[in-house]
Design a protein around this motif. Structure first.
Motif, PDB file in Angstrom:
ATOM      1  N   LEU A  27       0.711  -1.146   0.048  1.00 57.22           N
ATOM      2  CA  LEU A  27       0.047   0.047   0.023  1.00 57.22           C
ATOM      3  C   LEU A  27       0.891   1.299  -0.125  1.00 57.22           C
ATOM      4  O   LEU A  27       0.579   2.286  -0.734  1.00 57.22           O
ATOM      5  N   SER A  28       1.793   1.454   0.742  1.00 61.73           N
ATOM      6  CA  SER A  28       2.579   2.307   0.995  1.00 61.73           C
ATOM      7  C   SER A  28       3.446   2.830  -0.151  1.00 61.73           C
ATOM      8  O   SER A  28       3.433   3.929  -0.894  1.00 61.73           O
TER       9      SER A  28
ATOM     10  N   CYS B  68       2.136   1.768  -3.373  1.00 60.76           N
ATOM     11  CA  CYS B  68       1.175   2.510  -4.098  1.00 60.76           C
ATOM     12  C   CYS B  68       0.852   4.014  -3.972  1.00 60.76           C
ATOM     13  O   CYS B  68       0.837   4.716  -4.971  1.00 60.76           O
ATOM     14  N   LEU B  69       0.663   4.103  -2.686  1.00 59.04           N
ATOM     15  CA  LEU B  69       0.556   5.688  -2.268  1.00 59.04           C
ATOM     16  C   LEU B  69       1.812   6.665  -2.798  1.00 59.04           C
ATOM     17  O   LEU B  69       1.493   7.680  -3.341  1.00 59.04           O
TER      18      LEU B  69
ATOM     19  N   THR C 208      -7.395   6.703   2.216  1.00 60.23           N
ATOM     20  CA  THR C 208      -6.770   5.760   3.049  1.00 60.23           C
ATOM     21  C   THR C 208      -6.666   5.939   4.580  1.00 60.23           C
ATOM     22  O   THR C 208      -6.970   5.035   5.209  1.00 60.23           O
TER      23      THR C 208
ATOM     24  N   ALA D 236      -5.440  -2.708   3.943  1.00 62.04           N
ATOM     25  CA  ALA D 236      -4.226  -2.263   2.986  1.00 62.04           C
ATOM     26  C   ALA D 236      -4.352  -2.800   1.750  1.00 62.04           C
ATOM     27  O   ALA D 236      -4.182  -2.102   0.684  1.00 62.04           O
ATOM     28  N   ILE D 237      -4.673  -3.862   1.501  1.00 60.61           N
ATOM     29  CA  ILE D 237      -4.512  -4.658   0.335  1.00 60.61           C
ATOM     30  C   ILE D 237      -5.763  -4.152  -0.840  1.00 60.61           C
ATOM     31  O   ILE D 237      -5.683  -3.841  -1.996  1.00 60.61           O
TER      32      ILE D 237
ATOM     33  N   ALA E 166      -7.006  -1.090  -0.243  1.00 59.65           N
ATOM     34  CA  ALA E 166      -6.901   0.187  -0.515  1.00 59.65           C
ATOM     35  C   ALA E 166      -5.624   0.315  -1.775  1.00 59.65           C
ATOM     36  O   ALA E 166      -5.867   1.161  -2.810  1.00 59.65           O
ATOM     37  N   MET E 167      -4.939  -0.553  -1.611  1.00 56.62           N
ATOM     38  CA  MET E 167      -3.916  -0.757  -2.707  1.00 56.62           C
ATOM     39  C   MET E 167      -4.422  -0.932  -3.995  1.00 56.62           C
ATOM     40  O   MET E 167      -4.033  -0.484  -4.971  1.00 56.62           O
TER      41      MET E 167
ATOM     42  N   SER F 251      -4.659   1.504  -7.374  1.00 54.64           N
ATOM     43  CA  SER F 251      -4.260   1.063  -8.631  1.00 54.64           C
ATOM     44  C   SER F 251      -4.964   1.206  -9.685  1.00 54.64           C
ATOM     45  O   SER F 251      -4.750   1.376 -10.859  1.00 54.64           O
TER      46      SER F 251
ATOM     47  N   TYR G 265       3.347  -4.224  -6.756  1.00 51.58           N
ATOM     48  CA  TYR G 265       3.081  -3.824  -5.472  1.00 51.58           C
ATOM     49  C   TYR G 265       3.358  -5.134  -4.599  1.00 51.58           C
ATOM     50  O   TYR G 265       4.073  -4.992  -3.251  1.00 51.58           O
TER      51      TYR G 265
END
Length: 457
Positions: free
Chosen positions: A82-83, A85-86, A245, A274-275, A277-278, A282, A297
């Motif tokens: 996630l981090s 991706c952000l 997020t 987390a996954i 949101a990722m 994406s 990711y």
């Protein structure tokens, strides 16, 4: 009740020698997996009476440790995904900008920077948070007049100290300690909560008071890292994810409180969020390329997690033999755990009491942290918490918390210079100087925590 017929066997002595050797290697700041593998073989050879038994013990122990740590590894991997991706979307910068609005003075900035680092470390762990908070917020902090060394102290103690030792959200450290102590992570987080709070509060407040006169930057420091400050070029997706997020994680916290979700359930909520949101980020940000982006990711996240935990798995494989894991690793004929037997023996032959056990836990936790990891010693301190707690009728979660606090504060990156490099590099200060500044407040925190533990045992 202590067993009066307890007999020490060659297996017990080999294991004890292994613990001493491993601790000695850690003190010398060397890696310990090779030593752990060697003693795993010797234990299997001695206990099972064959070379094949020694070989199989190595693999079975590593497999057992891998299963115990898999939940933590997956959590770290998904949060890291996630981090990343952000960061690619530019959302990370947008999430930081509002914090800069409240940086009005060096003193206030010190607390804002530290508390921000702590919050992000709870959800992302300190390693990715250092780059995120430091690279983006530090220019604002320095512009507000904060000394870079003071900034490093704040980020370091709040993140790698307070947040990582408590590890309230991801629960990686409590999971390792609890696994070795054969208790639930929620037991550590609940019964050990006063210790984590006392350690964190005393340490950061002491650091602020001891360094208050040096918090304001000199004139020559005001331009440090100022070249990094630039307005983020972010689109609509970045803004959406920057808002979505934290809202998703806030919803997680509310659900945890409302539904009383703890331990594995709480970790599952964070990891799943987390996954998701990722994946959302994406799809919104990369469209047709999102299929490949998600794969990238997740791959990068697991590579990061495995890189951190690979040595911990090997070290844990050895220390799990000291507890109830020995029955699974070497067979049902081995019960109770080697370290449990030694604790009982020690209780029979030495004046061990609750307070001595607490002191030993803190000393061993600090020694294991000398390798700069912070997590490699948790299997040992967790195992010892159960053995000492059983032997002297003390709280196992409290003892495990003590070992966890000292191991993480020393090795997680607040005392040993070789563990301070990321923060020192981001802030442009010397690791040795940062370690020297951290030492007095951390020692004061240890003393206050030990005193509190004496009432909780």
């Amino acid at each position: 009740m202590l067993d009066p017929n307890l007999m020490m066997t060659p297996l017990h002595y080999i294991y004890l020698i292994g613990v001493i050797v491993i601790l000695s290697v850690m003190v010398l700041r060397k890696d310990t997996p090779l030593v752990c593998i060697a003693f795993l073989f010797l234990l299997g050879l001695t206990g099972l009476g064959s070379v094949t038994g020694g070989i199989m013990t190595i693999f079975n122990a590593v497999l057992y440790a891998s299963k115990e740590f898999m939940e933590v590894i997956a959590t770290i991997a998904l949060v890291t995904a996630l981090s990343k991706c952000l960061k690619d979307l530019g959302s990370d910068r947008l999430m930081m900008i509002p914090m800069s609005k409240v940086m009005k003075s060096p003193d206030l900035t010190w607390w804002v920077l530290g508390l921000t680092m702590m919050v992000f470390s709870f959800f992302l762990w300190p390693s990715p948070s250092v780059a995120l908070v430091g690279a983006i917020m530090l220019p604002f902090a320095v512009k507000a007049g904060l000394n870079p060394l003071a900034a490093a102290i704040s980020m370091n103690l709040f993140g790698h100290g307070f947040a990582l030792s408590y590890d309230l959200v991801i629960q990686g450290a409590p999971a390792i300690s609890a696994g070795a102590a054969s208790i639930s992570p929620s037991d550590i987080l609940t019964e050990g909560r006063p210790l984590f709070l006392i350690m964190g509060i005393v340490t950061v407040c002491s650091a602020y008071l001891l360094n208050r006169g040096n918090i304001k930057a000199g004139i020559g420091n005001l331009s440090v890292l100022s070249s990094q400050e630039e307005k983020p070029r972010a689109g609509k997706t970045a803004l959406i994810m920057a808002v979505l997020t934290p809202l998703l994680f806030l919803a997680d916290i509310l659900l945890m409180l409302t539904l009383d979700l703890k331990g594995g359930e709480a970790t599952s909520m964070v990891s799943g969020t987390a996954i998701l949101a990722m994946a959302i980020g994406s799809v919104l940000g990369f469209g047709k390329e999102s299929l490949e982006k998600v794969t990238d990711y997740v791959t990068e996240g697991f590579l990061f997690a495995i890189r951190i935990f690979a040595p911990v798995i090997i070290i844990g494989a050895f220390f799990f033999l000291g507890g109830e894991g020995i029955s699974t690793i070497m067979g049902e004929q081995f019960k109770g755990g080697i370290m449990n037997d030694w604790a009982v023996w020690l209780a029979q032959h030495a004046p061990l009491n609750k307070y001595a056990a607490a002191g030993v836990q803190m000393v061993i936790g600090g020694l294991t942290g000398l390798d700069g990891s912070g997590f490699s010693g948790l299997p040992l301190t967790g195992s010892l918490a159960r053995t000492f707690g059983t032997a002297v009728d003390a709280s196992i979660p409290v003892l495990a918390s003590l070992g966890q606090i000292t191991a993480v504060f020393v090795g997680g990156g607040t005392i040993v210079p070789w563990g301070l490099i990321p923060v020192a590099a981001i802030c442009g200060v010397e690791p040795l100087e940062l370690a020297r500044k951290n030492l007095p407040p951390v020692i004061l925190g240890f003393l206050a925590t030990f005193a509190a533990a004496c009432f909780l045992l």
